[in-house]
Design an enzyme around this catalytic site. Structure first.
Site, PDB file in Angstrom:
ATOM      1  CG  ASP A  18     -18.197 -10.494  12.509  1.00 25.26           C
ATOM      2  OD1 ASP A  18     -18.700 -11.618  12.681  1.00 25.26           O
ATOM      3  OD2 ASP A  18     -17.365 -10.254  11.625  1.00 25.26           O
ATOM      4  CB  ILE A  19     -20.414 -13.880  15.909  1.00 29.15           C
ATOM      5  CG1 ILE A  19     -19.760 -14.575  14.718  1.00 29.15           C
ATOM      6  CG2 ILE A  19     -21.918 -13.762  15.727  1.00 29.15           C
ATOM      7  CD1 ILE A  19     -20.183 -16.028  14.561  1.00 29.15           C
ATOM      8  CE1 TYR A 125     -24.852 -17.760  -0.375  1.00 28.19           C
ATOM      9  CE2 TYR A 125     -24.099 -18.191  -2.608  1.00 28.19           C
ATOM     10  CZ  TYR A 125     -24.310 -17.314  -1.565  1.00 28.19           C
ATOM     11  OH  TYR A 125     -23.974 -15.990  -1.700  1.00 28.19           O
ATOM     12  CE  LYS A 129     -27.726 -15.406   0.279  1.00 21.33           C
ATOM     13  NZ  LYS A 129     -27.868 -14.210   1.142  1.00 21.33           N
ATOM     14  CB  ILE A 155     -17.837 -10.173  -4.649  1.00 19.42           C
ATOM     15  CG1 ILE A 155     -19.353 -10.113  -4.848  1.00 19.42           C
ATOM     16  CG2 ILE A 155     -17.293  -8.807  -4.248  1.00 19.42           C
ATOM     17  CD1 ILE A 155     -19.807  -9.182  -5.947  1.00 19.42           C
TER      18      ILE A 155
END
Length: 327
Positions: A18-19, A125, A129, A155
């Site tokens: 991760d950042i 987005y 994609k 989700i």
């Protein structure tokens, strides 16, 4: 996802990244590295130093967040993916990068949306994609990259707070039910969207990741677990939690996004090629969400189970994170 990978392949064989600074729990759970998907050289050093063979690339700016900050969405979703794809090509890696139902658009058939159909999304987005899907397929055909993707529905998970998506209401509604026995929804009552509980999502992702390459008839797959409207979910909450749960509807800019997405998706190829087989419907998902979240709100007046709970019969991505699997 990292936890599931470690359970299958071993704690030290999966590198989380991760950042953001990891929590103590994340740090103690297994290897963790800082990884910025916009920095190719730092990613390459991780691949080389740790002997990475597979990459699961979750880094993305989601639908609503992408509309608020298009420049960030384009940078992370397109340039970040390009870096990871070049890594896969240069180091012969297997690459799984999830797509989304948001890759479809207003002219896509809304019911039983097939894998191959009109794809003209009108969000940053979705556009990014579609770019990801086509470029991944190109690298497979041109360079032999083992690229895989599945188009996630909404989700739903109790483990993370909403992360900037148009389907976030289906998570936030449970927090509202437990905190104040009410919720104000940013989508209309009748907005039907495909959804999946997180356990089905993880299981399906693992199945695609591990599937023999020869079993894949395509590189990008629809996955559909269940579908419902905000009002149907509210009614399920009334059955399982509180008969007096109150729902109001105040659609905002996310309604226009949701209106361009499928109501249901056909996922025959995923079921046939690698065994996609979800088990959570709206009732099972609602039951588990309350089981997980009630302890968090145990001192709140409205956090009391109803006597009508159903039996379980057997769904935030950071802007620069990936799970890398080393063998």
């Amino acid at each position: 996802m990292v936890e599931a990978l470690r359970s299958k392949f071993g704690r030290d064989n999966v590198i989380g990244s991760d950042i953001k600074k990891p929590t103590i729990m994340q740090r103690n759970a297994g290897p963790f590295v800082y990884a910025d998907v916009l920095n190719y050289r730092s990613l390459e050093q991780i691949v080389v130093d740790h002997g990475i063979e597979w990459i699961v690339h979750f880094s993305a700016v989601l639908s609503a967040a992408g509309e608020r900050n298009p420049a960030l969405g384009l940078n992370v979703n397109i340039n970040g993916f390009q870096n990871v794809l070049e890594l896969a090509k240069n180091h012969r890696l297997r690459l799984l990068s999830p797509s989304t139902m948001g890759a479809f658009g207003p002219t896509t058939p809304k019911d039983g949306t097939p894998d191959l159909t009109i794809m003209r999304p009108n969000t940053i987005y979705g556009i990014s994609k579609v770019h990801m899907e086509l470029l991944g397929e190109y690298y497979t055909e041109k360079y032999g990259v083992d690229f895989r993707s599945l188009r996630y529905p909404g989700i739903i998970s109790a483990d993370t707070l909403p992360g900037g998506g148009t389907t976030d209401y289906a998570i936030d509604i449970f927090h509202g039910a437990l905190k104040q026995n009410s919720y104000s929804c940013f989508l209309s009552a009748s907005t039907r969207l495909p959804m999946a509980y997180i356990d089905d999502c993880i299981e399906g992702t693992m199945r695609l990741l591990e599937a023999p390459e020869h079993s894949l008839s395509q590189r990008v797959y629809n996955v559909h677990a269940c579908d419902f409207t905000p009002e149907e979910l509210a009614n399920e909450i009334r059955c399982q939690h509180s008969k007096t749960f109150a729902m109001e509807y105040q659609p905002d800019f996310r309604q226009a996004i949701a209106d361009t997405w499928p109501r249901t998706m056909a996922d025959d190829a995923a079921r046939r090629d690698w065994g996609w087989s979800p088990i959570f419907g709206i009732s099972e998902m609602t039951r588990v969400m309350f089981e997980k979240l009630r302890p968090v709100y145990k001192d709140v007046l409205f956090a009391h189970p109803s006597s009508k709970e159903t039996n379980l019969s057997s769904e935030s991505t950071s802007t620069a994170a990936a799970a890398a699997l080393a063998h």
